[in-house]
Design a protein around this motif. Structure first.
Motif, mmCIF file in Angstrom:
data_model
loop_
_atom_site.group_PDB
_atom_site.id
_atom_site.type_symbol
_atom_site.label_atom_id
_atom_site.label_comp_id
_atom_site.label_asym_id
_atom_site.label_seq_id
_atom_site.Cartn_x
_atom_site.Cartn_y
_atom_site.Cartn_z
ATOM 1 N N ILE A 6 0.832 -1.209 0.000
ATOM 2 C CA ILE A 6 0.000 0.000 0.000
ATOM 3 C C ILE A 6 0.870 1.264 0.000
ATOM 4 C CG2 ILE A 6 -1.711 1.325 1.319
ATOM 5 C CD1 ILE A 6 -2.868 -1.091 -0.125
ATOM 6 N N ALA A 7 2.080 1.184 0.548
ATOM 7 C CA ALA A 7 2.972 2.348 0.558
ATOM 8 C C ALA A 7 3.281 2.841 -0.854
ATOM 9 C CB ALA A 7 4.280 1.998 1.284
ATOM 10 N N GLN A 8 3.187 1.962 -1.850
ATOM 11 C CA GLN A 8 3.475 2.354 -3.220
ATOM 12 C C GLN A 8 2.327 3.102 -3.877
ATOM 13 O OE1 GLN A 8 4.648 -1.191 -5.337
ATOM 14 N NE2 GLN A 8 6.525 -1.469 -4.146
ATOM 15 N N ILE A 9 1.144 3.076 -3.268
ATOM 16 C CA ILE A 9 -0.024 3.727 -3.882
ATOM 17 C C ILE A 9 -0.674 4.727 -2.947
ATOM 18 C CG2 ILE A 9 -0.490 1.762 -5.398
ATOM 19 C CD1 ILE A 9 -2.762 0.980 -3.483
ATOM 20 N N GLU A 10 0.040 5.187 -1.909
ATOM 21 C CA GLU A 10 -0.619 6.057 -0.941
ATOM 22 C C GLU A 10 -0.718 7.500 -1.407
ATOM 23 O OE1 GLU A 10 1.937 7.336 2.643
ATOM 24 O OE2 GLU A 10 2.555 5.289 2.235
ATOM 25 N N ASN A 11 0.072 7.915 -2.406
ATOM 26 C CA ASN A 11 -0.042 9.275 -2.937
ATOM 27 C C ASN A 11 -0.915 9.336 -4.187
ATOM 28 O OD1 ASN A 11 1.735 10.565 -1.019
ATOM 29 N ND2 ASN A 11 3.385 9.443 -2.011
ATOM 30 N N ALA A 12 -0.877 8.288 -4.982
ATOM 31 C CA ALA A 12 -1.694 8.172 -6.190
ATOM 32 C C ALA A 12 -1.743 6.701 -6.556
ATOM 33 C CB ALA A 12 -1.095 8.988 -7.335
ATOM 34 N N THR A 114 4.463 -2.750 14.790
ATOM 35 C CA THR A 114 4.658 -1.349 15.174
ATOM 36 C C THR A 114 4.565 -0.416 13.984
ATOM 37 O OG1 THR A 114 6.102 -2.027 16.995
ATOM 38 C CG2 THR A 114 6.212 0.279 16.290
ATOM 39 N N ASP A 115 5.223 -0.754 12.869
ATOM 40 C CA ASP A 115 5.303 0.144 11.717
ATOM 41 C C ASP A 115 4.417 -0.261 10.553
ATOM 42 O OD1 ASP A 115 7.225 1.727 13.027
ATOM 43 O OD2 ASP A 115 8.831 0.390 12.364
ATOM 44 N N VAL A 128 0.504 -2.922 4.804
ATOM 45 C CA VAL A 128 -0.064 -1.587 4.998
ATOM 46 C C VAL A 128 0.770 -0.820 6.016
ATOM 47 C CG1 VAL A 128 -2.182 -0.312 5.496
ATOM 48 C CG2 VAL A 128 -2.315 -2.698 4.722
ATOM 49 N N PRO A 129 1.254 0.391 5.687
ATOM 50 C CA PRO A 129 1.892 1.217 6.724
ATOM 51 C C PRO A 129 0.948 1.413 7.901
ATOM 52 C CG PRO A 129 2.238 2.172 4.547
ATOM 53 C CD PRO A 129 1.242 1.056 4.373
ATOM 54 N N ARG A 130 1.479 1.398 9.096
ATOM 55 C CA ARG A 130 0.630 1.479 10.287
ATOM 56 C C ARG A 130 -0.218 2.751 10.285
ATOM 57 N NH1 ARG A 130 0.485 -0.755 15.545
ATOM 58 N NH2 ARG A 130 -1.475 0.012 16.409
#
Length: 302
Positions: A6-12, A114-115, A128-130
């Protein structure tokens, strides 16, 4: 192992429509994008009070048919205007879509670290980032967000030319690592029929505080709205952060300018909707009650 980060698509993100052609029905596309834009606005209301969000389609392309979606933020002046969490809204939408679709068969295992949080079903894993995971838990309490995501599922399921969907990070990315098949979209759409005799509407409102709850909970505050006493929980996390930091002080008679969710029920015989419940989705501003200052003795006329 098939993995979505999900970190790869959190901005667009690029939404990939699996079709037999490089085209898509205009109504299906418009309905899906509008529903996702409405979901983004609802999520932003919960996460980023004091900012406005605009969802834009930046590019269209083949493979089978793709659209790149990004959120643009602008600040507004109010009590919480310094709390914009850029990028989180798009990540929340992507995470929520995968959470819902993976959970269709109730075989999902969630590992909270944690992260990051790992959501796994068989050989499918979503990392998924925390921060995104925690924000998703907050946003899913907003009925407008859930309703809008449901509309996007229904729009895609209604088009028999869509074999499935997925999310990728860029227009030139390979096919989605975890495709969401058409059967899953149909299951989600079929499981979420709307009650024709109930609805939720939102509006901007000024509420005068009668009784405040001095701790974070789902207990209802009491307000006067349009001359009528109503009870409603305050669901806005940002408001509680300011409240507990003692940056604002609440007292009876103060006013909150808010986004109010109004739950309504329809009488099948008359067709008239009546209000049956309320929730405060966003607090825009706290306005202290005007208090009369006592006159100093030497200020009185002789």
């Amino acid at each position: 192992m098939r993995v979505v980060e999900i970190a790869q698509i959190e901005n667009a993100f690029v939404i990939h429509f699996d079709t037999d052609d490089t085209r898509i029905n205009a109504y299906t596309f418009a309905s899906t994008i509008i529903a996702l834009a409405d979901a983004a606005k609802a999520a932003n209301a919960s996460l980023n009070p004091g900012s406005q969000i605009e969802v834009v389609v930046e590019a269209l392309g083949p493979g089978s048919f793709r659209a790149q979606i990004r959120a643009l933020y602008s600040r507004a002046k109010n009590l919480f205007s310094n709390q914009v969490i850029a990028g989180v809204v798009i990540g929340v939408i992507g995470n929520y879509i995968y959470e819902r679709t993976l959970a269709v068969d109730d075989k999902v295992v969630v590992e909270v670290k944690t992260d990051e949080v790992i959501i796994q079903r068989g050989q499918d894993r979503v990392v998924v980032p925390r921060q995104i995971y925690d924000a998703t838990r907050q946003v899913e309490r907003n009925p407008q967000f859930v309703k809008s995501i449901n509309k996007s599922f229904a729009a895609m399921a209604a088009d028999d030319k869509i074999n499935g969907i997925g999310l990728v990070s860029s227009m030139d990315a390979p096919p989605p690592p975890i495709p969401i098949p058409r059967e899953t979209l149909i299951q989600l759409a079929a499981a979420l029929p709307e009650d024709p005799n109930s609805r939720v509407v939102t509006e901007e409102a000024e509420l005068q505080i009668v009784r405040a709850i001095l701790k974070k909970s789902n207990r209802r505050w009491e307000f006067v709205w349009r001359g009528v006493t109503i009870s409603a929980p305050v669901l806005h996390e940002g408001f509680y952060r300011e409240f507990f930091a003692h940056e604002i002080t609440i007292a009876p008679g103060d006013t909150l300018r808010v986004t109010l969710a109004i739950k309504q029920s329809r009488d099948p015989e008359t067709g008239i909707y009546t209000n049956v419940g309320y929730e405060i989705l966003e607090v825009h501003e706290h306005v202290p009650r005007v208090r009369q200052m006592p006159l100093e003795p030497d200020g009185l006329a002789a």
